[in-house]
Design a protein around this motif. Structure first.
Motif, PDB file in Angstrom:
ATOM      1  N   LYS A  48      38.406   6.025   8.207  1.00 16.52           N
ATOM      2  CA  LYS A  48      38.961   5.775   6.888  1.00 16.52           C
ATOM      3  C   LYS A  48      38.985   7.036   6.023  1.00 16.52           C
ATOM      4  CE  LYS A  48      36.636   2.744   4.622  1.00 16.52           C
ATOM      5  NZ  LYS A  48      35.827   3.231   3.614  1.00 16.52           N
ATOM      6  N   THR A  49      38.155   8.018   6.385  1.00 22.99           N
ATOM      7  CA  THR A  49      38.128   9.228   5.565  1.00 22.99           C
ATOM      8  C   THR A  49      39.148  10.260   6.056  1.00 22.99           C
ATOM      9  OG1 THR A  49      36.457  10.332   6.904  1.00 22.99           O
ATOM     10  CG2 THR A  49      35.666   8.909   5.146  1.00 22.99           C
ATOM     11  N   HIS A  50      39.898   9.916   7.087  1.00 24.37           N
ATOM     12  CA  HIS A  50      40.983  10.795   7.530  1.00 24.37           C
ATOM     13  C   HIS A  50      41.966  10.966   6.363  1.00 24.37           C
ATOM     14  CE1 HIS A  50      44.802  11.826   9.441  1.00 24.37           C
ATOM     15  NE2 HIS A  50      44.088  12.361  10.408  1.00 24.37           N
ATOM     16  N   PRO A  51      42.553  12.152   6.204  1.00 19.07           N
ATOM     17  CA  PRO A  51      43.392  12.385   5.020  1.00 19.07           C
ATOM     18  C   PRO A  51      44.502  11.356   4.779  1.00 19.07           C
ATOM     19  CG  PRO A  51      43.066  14.434   6.213  1.00 19.07           C
ATOM     20  CD  PRO A  51      42.384  13.375   7.017  1.00 19.07           C
ATOM     21  N   VAL A  52      45.079  10.797   5.842  1.00 15.69           N
ATOM     22  CA  VAL A  52      46.185   9.866   5.592  1.00 15.69           C
ATOM     23  C   VAL A  52      45.705   8.588   4.891  1.00 15.69           C
ATOM     24  CG1 VAL A  52      48.075   8.554   6.600  1.00 15.69           C
ATOM     25  CG2 VAL A  52      47.533  10.832   7.477  1.00 15.69           C
ATOM     26  N   PRO A  53      44.732   7.861   5.458  1.00 15.54           N
ATOM     27  CA  PRO A  53      44.240   6.705   4.707  1.00 15.54           C
ATOM     28  C   PRO A  53      43.560   7.104   3.398  1.00 15.54           C
ATOM     29  CG  PRO A  53      42.963   7.014   6.736  1.00 15.54           C
ATOM     30  CD  PRO A  53      44.134   7.930   6.823  1.00 15.54           C
ATOM     31  N   ASP A  54      42.846   8.216   3.418  1.00 15.17           N
ATOM     32  CA  ASP A  54      42.097   8.604   2.224  1.00 15.17           C
ATOM     33  C   ASP A  54      43.031   8.853   1.044  1.00 15.17           C
ATOM     34  OD1 ASP A  54      39.539   9.324   1.024  1.00 15.17           O
ATOM     35  OD2 ASP A  54      40.322  11.363   0.951  1.00 15.17           O
ATOM     36  N   LEU A  55      44.047   9.675   1.250  1.00 16.97           N
ATOM     37  CA  LEU A  55      44.956   9.979   0.145  1.00 16.97           C
ATOM     38  C   LEU A  55      45.771   8.743  -0.235  1.00 16.97           C
ATOM     39  CD1 LEU A  55      46.071  13.569   1.099  1.00 16.97           C
ATOM     40  CD2 LEU A  55      44.411  12.842  -0.599  1.00 16.97           C
ATOM     41  N   THR A  56      46.093   7.919   0.750  1.00 13.09           N
ATOM     42  CA  THR A  56      46.810   6.684   0.438  1.00 13.09           C
ATOM     43  C   THR A  56      45.959   5.807  -0.473  1.00 13.09           C
ATOM     44  OG1 THR A  56      48.004   6.771   2.516  1.00 13.09           O
ATOM     45  CG2 THR A  56      47.860   4.628   1.449  1.00 13.09           C
ATOM     46  N   GLY A  57      44.694   5.658  -0.100  1.00 17.93           N
ATOM     47  CA  GLY A  57      43.790   4.817  -0.892  1.00 17.93           C
ATOM     48  C   GLY A  57      43.660   5.310  -2.323  1.00 17.93           C
ATOM     49  N   TYR A  58      43.789   6.618  -2.499  1.00 18.06           N
ATOM     50  CA  TYR A  58      43.703   7.183  -3.850  1.00 18.06           C
ATOM     51  C   TYR A  58      44.955   6.891  -4.689  1.00 18.06           C
ATOM     52  CZ  TYR A  58      39.354   9.888  -3.678  1.00 18.06           C
ATOM     53  OH  TYR A  58      38.041  10.271  -3.671  1.00 18.06           O
ATOM     54  N   ILE A  59      46.022   6.446  -4.023  1.00 16.41           N
ATOM     55  CA  ILE A  59      47.263   6.231  -4.771  1.00 16.41           C
ATOM     56  C   ILE A  59      47.601   4.745  -4.909  1.00 16.41           C
ATOM     57  CG2 ILE A  59      49.741   6.757  -4.872  1.00 16.41           C
ATOM     58  CD1 ILE A  59      49.034   9.128  -2.902  1.00 16.41           C
ATOM     59  N   THR A  60      47.352   4.003  -3.839  1.00 12.52           N
ATOM     60  CA  THR A  60      47.758   2.603  -3.846  1.00 12.52           C
ATOM     61  C   THR A  60      46.800   1.756  -4.669  1.00 12.52           C
ATOM     62  OG1 THR A  60      46.557   2.364  -1.788  1.00 12.52           O
ATOM     63  CG2 THR A  60      48.921   2.737  -1.641  1.00 12.52           C
ATOM     64  N   GLU A  61      47.173   0.513  -4.839  1.00 11.34           N
ATOM     65  CA  GLU A  61      46.339  -0.368  -5.664  1.00 11.34           C
ATOM     66  C   GLU A  61      45.484  -1.264  -4.781  1.00 11.34           C
ATOM     67  OE1 GLU A  61      49.579   0.074  -9.140  1.00 11.34           O
ATOM     68  OE2 GLU A  61      49.910  -1.248  -7.464  1.00 11.34           O
ATOM     69  N   GLY A  62      44.688  -0.600  -3.959  1.00 11.10           N
ATOM     70  CA  GLY A  62      43.818  -1.300  -3.040  1.00 11.10           C
ATOM     71  C   GLY A  62      44.235  -1.063  -1.616  1.00 11.10           C
ATOM     72  N   GLN A  63      43.579  -1.755  -0.700  1.00 13.10           N
ATOM     73  CA  GLN A  63      43.915  -1.615   0.712  1.00 13.10           C
ATOM     74  C   GLN A  63      43.363  -2.803   1.480  1.00 13.10           C
ATOM     75  OE1 GLN A  63      41.820   0.728  -0.871  1.00 13.10           O
ATOM     76  NE2 GLN A  63      39.940  -0.241  -0.197  1.00 13.10           N
ATOM     77  N   ILE A  64      44.107  -3.181   2.508  1.00  9.91           N
ATOM     78  CA  ILE A  64      43.628  -4.203   3.433  1.00  9.91           C
ATOM     79  C   ILE A  64      43.214  -3.450   4.691  1.00  9.91           C
ATOM     80  CG2 ILE A  64      44.301  -6.216   4.807  1.00  9.91           C
ATOM     81  CD1 ILE A  64      44.560  -6.853   1.920  1.00  9.91           C
ATOM     82  N   ILE A  65      41.962  -3.584   5.087  1.00 10.22           N
ATOM     83  CA  ILE A  65      41.494  -2.805   6.234  1.00 10.22           C
ATOM     84  C   ILE A  65      41.247  -3.722   7.433  1.00 10.22           C
ATOM     85  CG2 ILE A  65      39.718  -1.235   7.075  1.00 10.22           C
ATOM     86  CD1 ILE A  65      39.474  -0.057   4.428  1.00 10.22           C
ATOM     87  N   LEU A  66      41.789  -3.364   8.565  1.00 16.52           N
ATOM     88  CA  LEU A  66      41.559  -4.145   9.772  1.00 16.52           C
ATOM     89  C   LEU A  66      40.380  -3.541  10.540  1.00 16.52           C
ATOM     90  CD1 LEU A  66      45.190  -4.845  11.006  1.00 16.52           C
ATOM     91  CD2 LEU A  66      43.857  -5.932   9.204  1.00 16.52           C
ATOM     92  N   SER A  67      39.641  -4.435  11.177  1.00 17.21           N
ATOM     93  CA  SER A  67      38.427  -3.970  11.837  1.00 17.21           C
ATOM     94  C   SER A  67      38.485  -4.236  13.330  1.00 17.21           C
ATOM     95  CB  SER A  67      37.221  -4.665  11.204  1.00 17.21           C
ATOM     96  OG  SER A  67      36.324  -5.108  12.187  1.00 17.21           O
ATOM     97  N   ARG A  68      38.132  -3.204  14.075  1.00 16.82           N
ATOM     98  CA  ARG A  68      38.150  -3.338  15.522  1.00 16.82           C
ATOM     99  C   ARG A  68      37.060  -4.303  15.993  1.00 16.82           C
ATOM    100  NH1 ARG A  68      41.289  -0.629  18.685  1.00 16.82           N
ATOM    101  NH2 ARG A  68      41.774   0.937  17.133  1.00 16.82           N
ATOM    102  N   SER A  69      35.933  -4.297  15.311  1.00 15.51           N
ATOM    103  CA  SER A  69      34.858  -5.164  15.800  1.00 15.51           C
ATOM    104  C   SER A  69      35.216  -6.637  15.570  1.00 15.51           C
ATOM    105  CB  SER A  69      33.519  -4.788  15.176  1.00 15.51           C
ATOM    106  OG  SER A  69      33.534  -5.089  13.824  1.00 15.51           O
ATOM    107  N   LEU A  70      35.878  -6.930  14.460  1.00 15.88           N
ATOM    108  CA  LEU A  70      36.318  -8.320  14.260  1.00 15.88           C
ATOM    109  C   LEU A  70      37.362  -8.691  15.312  1.00 15.88           C
ATOM    110  CD1 LEU A  70      36.716  -8.720  10.390  1.00 15.88           C
ATOM    111  CD2 LEU A  70      34.933  -9.656  11.863  1.00 15.88           C
ATOM    112  N   HIS A  71      38.224  -7.739  15.600  1.00 11.21           N
ATOM    113  CA  HIS A  71      39.269  -7.977  16.590  1.00 11.21           C
ATOM    114  C   HIS A  71      38.628  -8.298  17.946  1.00 11.21           C
ATOM    115  CE1 HIS A  71      43.190  -7.768  18.397  1.00 11.21           C
ATOM    116  NE2 HIS A  71      42.844  -6.759  19.194  1.00 11.21           N
ATOM    117  N   LYS A  72      37.581  -7.562  18.280  1.00 11.37           N
ATOM    118  CA  LYS A  72      36.887  -7.822  19.547  1.00 11.37           C
ATOM    119  C   LYS A  72      36.252  -9.197  19.542  1.00 11.37           C
ATOM    120  CE  LYS A  72      35.966  -3.144  21.108  1.00 11.37           C
ATOM    121  NZ  LYS A  72      35.156  -2.065  20.519  1.00 11.37           N
TER     122      LYS A  72
END
Ligand SMILES: Nc1ncnc2c1ncn2[C@@H]1O[C@H](COP(=O)(O)OP(=O)(O)OP(=O)(O)O)[C@@H](O)[C@H]1O
Ligand SMILES: [Mg+2]
Lengths: 589, 466
Positions: free
Chosen positions: B311-335
């Motif tokens: 999540k701290t990768h620049p693409v999600p990080d900078l997106t999170g700084y601009i958008t009005e929230g985020q929906i995050i999917l989790s691999r462990s829930l998927h498993k």
């Protein structure tokens, strides 16, 4: 016109022009026939590098650059309050009425209305000697702000005429005879934004600036005229905090700078502030607010200017003797703008590509805060300017150069943490990592005005929180069973402090703002519970019973109680004693 | 007559330099003719003296320094528009994808748009029911919001986006959403998945598709979101429509940005992405919202893959700084077979507070989600503890939280792809799950709502006091 510059390079917001001999650093210029405003930021021989405050799409080599030979200035005078400006002080409401929903380029609108008439009330008489900074009179700008008109820089002499009545900002309200000539004084004054406004002297700040946030006022207070920074990852609550400050902080004037952030956040303020009432005066909050909005999709270079425009306006009101609070959200975007321009200038990059002067720029910005004795020798006027800056480090990483440079100058550090935000512990201010360097300075105020044990009580609470962190480590390794009864009570009390005191819901009618008296009582009740619990544990009451006491619920609900019912809140203290007594009797100890 | 140049001097990566040019403007549209009738498009990145630096969207393959001819078109990239764009498919540069996608334009707009004046904005506050509990109940979406989905490779983000597009409604309103679907470097299969879904539900007639697929030119992706958003702005603010924009995958967009920056030898920011990526992304994401006095709105659902789920990768990080929230999917829930695998804790809708409550969803909504979040957060902590110490070591209260977290994932988060839950259903489900707790654990809910919505507990309390 032989004096025109000629563009030789366009690279994003940076334009280079030749034939610029004679121009000065930070002079304002207008670029191309579109008259895009820009500022000279580098000079080399006859070439000037210009950062342009509007989009440069469509601009090409060979187009003209018009000089003004004037630095970037802010317009100061009646009409500032309730305004919303972009980074270079163009009123967005007027732009909206002229250009419509989208911001088009090259629009020139004065910051202050030239038509509006203000009632000027004079405070000086003919023949009176006045100097720089003296009050000539005032305008009741809003029901909350008396806008004093001051003698401008460089002027001193005798009043030879002083008027009274309705004037526009460009009409003469007084004439002053100086040693060399007669000067017409108008309400409109201009000030170069990059130069700080002078004062007589700075004084130490020892009065807390109350925010209504319990974790701040009680544990990490900021002093009037102080500086604070709020670093935190995205979504950790920086903007909510800043906007709450803008609403409820104990200041006369609020300057709120939305620097490279979201459009909707400014809209939120714009729509809400005219409705929200200032708790003290009952007047709409907008009547003490100036907004600067240079959102993330607006031109990058103007972000850089927005911070300076904002602080100049803030200093101006400070000079009238007001306590001004300036919120900048987010200073990281300002730093990024600096980085972008610096990159285009091909300057030597420092950490993470930021220019080497990043630290110096931030320092000189925060240095403009303080409590000051104003210039006027006639009146004893004290003004305060408090700066609270949000910082948005990539990935929430505090080793970010902007965070580090800010921490070197700001005296309060409210560290917002992602894990707290995820568990909806708001405000997500870390109680273990944050600090305030004003703690000692404001102690006397709290001792005198609240209670002499205010400080000892809060350090007791902090000790509990620190102990909790240690104990949790143990629990994580070997389980709760390994803890003694007393240790479990520490966990119980620390959890109360966290959940029932530190956590505060910005959207709850009563919880959103807690007066300092109530903060004191709330913490007192929790500490009282803790002490009683230890005492009754020692005489043999079962720890499991203590953990399940009814009174916990009443304690949890204190924060949602109206502070007008202080007696009701205080009565929880007695209820604690009663329930412990009941426990004892039941267990027949 | 446009002047033509045969003076390309350098070609490197997606960039070329043309010398001896006159009157070239920054950001101007460029056409390079490789040979008779074979054209490439580009735009001016920088002009200096008589040199222009040009970025070619379709790649520089085939361009040479001798024969290729360069024309500067004197304007930026424009999108041709009319209400007929609905139901049509465009390339990533905004050209009709096939003959049948051609329209008779009523208007041309520069794809870069202009910033919305903050003063002109109207605050998004109308609740959108997506029928997905973990969104409606906990991360409520409102009309005019920009709410991205942060996902990882192999997670079912497309299913979620399609479900949102399929089920979204505004309670009590008849208008249906128009959809602008913007594919940025995704595979043909992924894009077909959406198109088929739109076709099945009849949404295709209300959709504009802007497609740059995996085998389309990478640099074209710089233009693709802007083309789509220009359509969205036209439909929303000139044609009064409520537009739902799906952008997928923004990570591919950022890669294109990185490529150009690297070719220009700019000082790189974090992990090689350019320092101005925040500003650049903002110029896309901020093209969402509502405008005073306009009926339409733009709601954005950008989808982006987090490299290495970070999540701290620049693409999600900078997106999170601009958008009005985020929906995050989790691999462990998927498993764990929780579907949709929405990770409630780090997910967030910042505009939810304006969209929920009395007359919008229900009066108890705010308190309820505060409590659900807190309980789930504690439950997850307890689960971690239990991994180390064993379940037996938990206190009685902690055991409740343990169970709650399990039930919450299975019953609340998990739901069918075609299950469209009403907001009342979602809220009631929340109450049901909370009812395992004793009342003093439900500190975040006001008494009034506890009494009204937790009937079981009151009778228990009453029994105790009598
Ligand atoms: N004191 C609070 N009380 C209740 N909710 C809060 C509080 N502070 C933050 N929140 C919640 O957290 C969300 C994010 O907060 P905010 O927008 O202030 O984050 P931010 O740090 O400014 O993020 P960014 O850096 O992306 O702008 C808010 O929308 C709100 O839901
Ligand atoms: Mg923010």
């Amino acid at each position: 016109m032989e004096n025109l510059g000629r563009i030789i390079k366009v690279s994003g917001p940076l334009v280079v022009a030749e034939n610029m001999t004679g121009s000065k650093m930070y002079d304002v210029v207008f670029v191309s026939e579109n008259m895009l405003m820009g500022e000279i930021i580098e000079i080399s021989h006859d070439r000037a590098s210009i950062q342009v405050y509007e989009e440069t799409g469509g601009v090409g080599v060979g187009e003209p650059v018009y000089r003004t030979d004037m630095p970037l200035t802010a317009e100061l005078g009646p009409g500032l309050i309730q305004s919303i400006y972009d980074g270079i002080q163009r009123p967005l409401d007027i732009i909206y009425s002229r250009a419509g929903d989208f911001i088009t380029r090259g629009i020139m609108v004065p910051a202050l209305s030239r038509e509006k008439k203000w009632v000027f009330n004079s405070l000086v008489k003919v023949n009176e000697h006045v100097e720089y900074g003296d009050f000539l009179g005032y305008v009741d700008e809003t029901t909350l702000i008396k806008h004093y008109i001051m003698v401008p820089e460089g002027v001193s002499g005798e009043i030879i005429e002083i008027y009274q009545g309705e004037f526009t900002v460009e009409e003469t309200i007084a004439k002053i005879k100086t040693s060399s000539n007669i000067i017409d004084i108008k309400m409109l004054q201009k000030w170069p934004v990059r130069k700080h406004r002078p004062y007589f002297k700075k004084i130490n700040s020892d009065i807390p600036l109350l925010t209504g946030y319990r974790v701040i006022d009680t544990f990490f207070p900021i002093a009037k005229g102080g500086t604070a920074c709020i670093p935190g990852p995205f979504g950790s609550g920086k903007t909510v905090l800043q906007q709450q400050f803008a609403r409820w902080i104990d200041a006369n004037v609020i300057v709120y700078i939305g620097c490279g952030e979201r459009g909707n956040e400014m809209t939120d303020v714009l729509m809400e502030f005219p409705e929200l009432k200032d708790p003290k005066s009952g007047e709409p909050l907008m009547k003490r607010t100036v907004l600067i909005a240079n959102t993330s999709n607006m031109p990058v270079a103007a972000r850089e200017a927005s911070v300076y425009t904002g602080i100049t306006i803030a200093e101006y009101f400070r000079d009238m003797g007001y306590s001004v609070a300036l919120m900048a959200d987010s200073t990281s975007r300002w730093a990024e703008a600096m980085r972008e321009i610096s990159g285009r200038l091909e300057e030597m990059p420092g950490d993470e590509g930021y220019p080497a002067y990043l630290g110096a720029r931030l320092a000189s910005f925060y240095e403009r805060a303080g409590i000051v004795k104003c210039l006027s020798k006639k009146q004893d006027i004290t003004g305060a300017l408090t700066i609270i800056g949000a910082v948005s480090p990539p990935g929430g990483d505090l080793s970010d150069p902007v965070v580090q440079a800010t921490l070197r100058v700001a005296k309060v550090f409210w560290s917002l943490e992602a894990n707290l935000a995820y568990s909806r512990h708001f405000p997500a201010i870390s109680w273990l990592n944050s600090y305030s360097l004003y703690n000692d300075a404001v102690k006397e105020y709290f001792d005198k005005n609240i209670h002499e044990d205010f400080f000892s009580q809060k350090s007791e609470a902090m000790t509990l929180l620190e102990r909790e962190a240690e104990l949790e480590e143990i629990v994580r390794l070997v389980g709760i069973e390994s803890l003694s009864g007393a240790e479990r009570i520490i966990l119980l009390a620390a959890r109360m402090i966290r959940e029932d005191f530190l956590q505060q819901n910005a959207y709850h009618e009563f919880d959103k703002y807690t007066i300092i008296e109530k903060q004191y009582i709330m913490l007192k009740i929790i500490i009282h519970f803790y002490k009683q619990a230890i005492e009754y544990l020692n005489i043999g009451v079962d720890i499991n019973k203590i953990e399940k006491m009814q009174i916990k619920e009443a304690i949890a609900r204190m924060k949602n109680m109206d502070d007008k019912n202080m007696d009701k809140i205080k009565s929880i203290n007695d209820k604690i004693d009663i329930e412990f007594e009941e426990l004892r009797t039941k267990e027949e100890i | 007559m446009l002047k033509e140049y045969r003076s390309i001097t350098n070609i490197y990566g997606p960039l070329l330099i043309v010398e001896g040019v006159e009157n070239v403007k920054y950001e101007e549209l460029v056409e390079v003719e490789i040979s008779e009738g074979i054209l490439r498009n580009g735009r001016v990145l920088e002009v200096e003296g008589d040199k222009a630096l040009v970025q070619i969207f379709e790649g520089t393959r085939g361009i040479d320094t001798e024969k290729s001819r360069v024309r500067f078109l004197g304007r930026g990239i424009q999108m041709y528009l009319s209400p007929d764009i609905l139901g049509k498919v465009f390339t990533g540069l905004g050209k009709p994808r096939t003959e049948s996608d051609r329209i008779l334009p009523e208007k041309k707009l520069d794809i870069n748009g202009s910033p919305i004046n903050p003063f002109a904005r109207d605050y998004p506050n109308e609740f959108i029911q997506t029928g997905i509990s973990s969104i409606d109940g906990l991360n409520t979406l409102v009309r005019g919001q920009k709410l991205p989905v942060f996902t990882g490779a192999g997670l079912p983000h497309n299913k979620i986006a399609a479900q949102i597009a399929r089920q979204s409604t505004v309670l009590g309103k008849k208008e249906e959403f128009s959809v602008v679907f913007i594919a940025i470097g995704i595979t043909f299969e992924e894009s077909e998945y959406f198109i088929n879904d739109f076709r099945k539900t009849g949404a295709l007639q209300r959709s504009v598709l802007v497609l740059n697929l995996a085998d389309d030119p990478a640099i074209e992706r710089i233009a693709t979101p802007r083309v789509g958003l220009t359509c969205a702005e036209y439909l929303a603010f000139e044609k009064d429509m409520h537009v739902l924009v799906i952008l997928t995958d923004m990570t591919n967009y950022c890669e294109a940005l990185k490529e150009i920056s690297a070719a220009r030898k700019e000082v790189p920011g974090r992990r090689g992405y350019p320092g101005y990526m925040y500003t650049d992304l903002a110029s896309i994401y901020e093209r969402a919202g509502r405008i005073k006095g306009k009926k339409g709105s733009i709601t954005q659902i950008p989808i982006l893959t987090m490299p290495e789920d970070d999540k701290t990768h620049p693409v999600p990080d900078l997106t999170g700084y601009i958008t009005e929230g985020q929906i995050i999917l989790s691999r462990s829930l998927h498993k764990k077979k929780i579907s949709p695998p929405i990770d409630a804790l780090p997910s967030l809708s910042r505009l939810k507070d304006k969209g929920i409550g009395k007359n919008k969803t229900r009066e108890d909504h705010a308190d309820l989600f505060n409590q659900l979040y807190a309980a789930y957060a504690r439950g997850k902590e307890v689960q971690e503890l239990a991994v180390i110490l064993g379940e037996a070591a938990l206190t009685d209260t902690d055991k409740l939280y343990y169970k709650f977290a399990e039930d919450f994932e299975v019953q609340y988060v998990s739901q069918g792809d075609y299950e469209n839950r009403s907001i009342d259903y979602t809220l009631d489900l929340g109450w049901k799950l909370l009812s395992i707790f004793p009342r003093e654990e439900l500190k975040r809910i006001s008494d009034e709502f506890l009494v009204k919505y937790l009937p079981d507990l009151i009778s228990e309390d009453a029994a105790q006091t009598t």
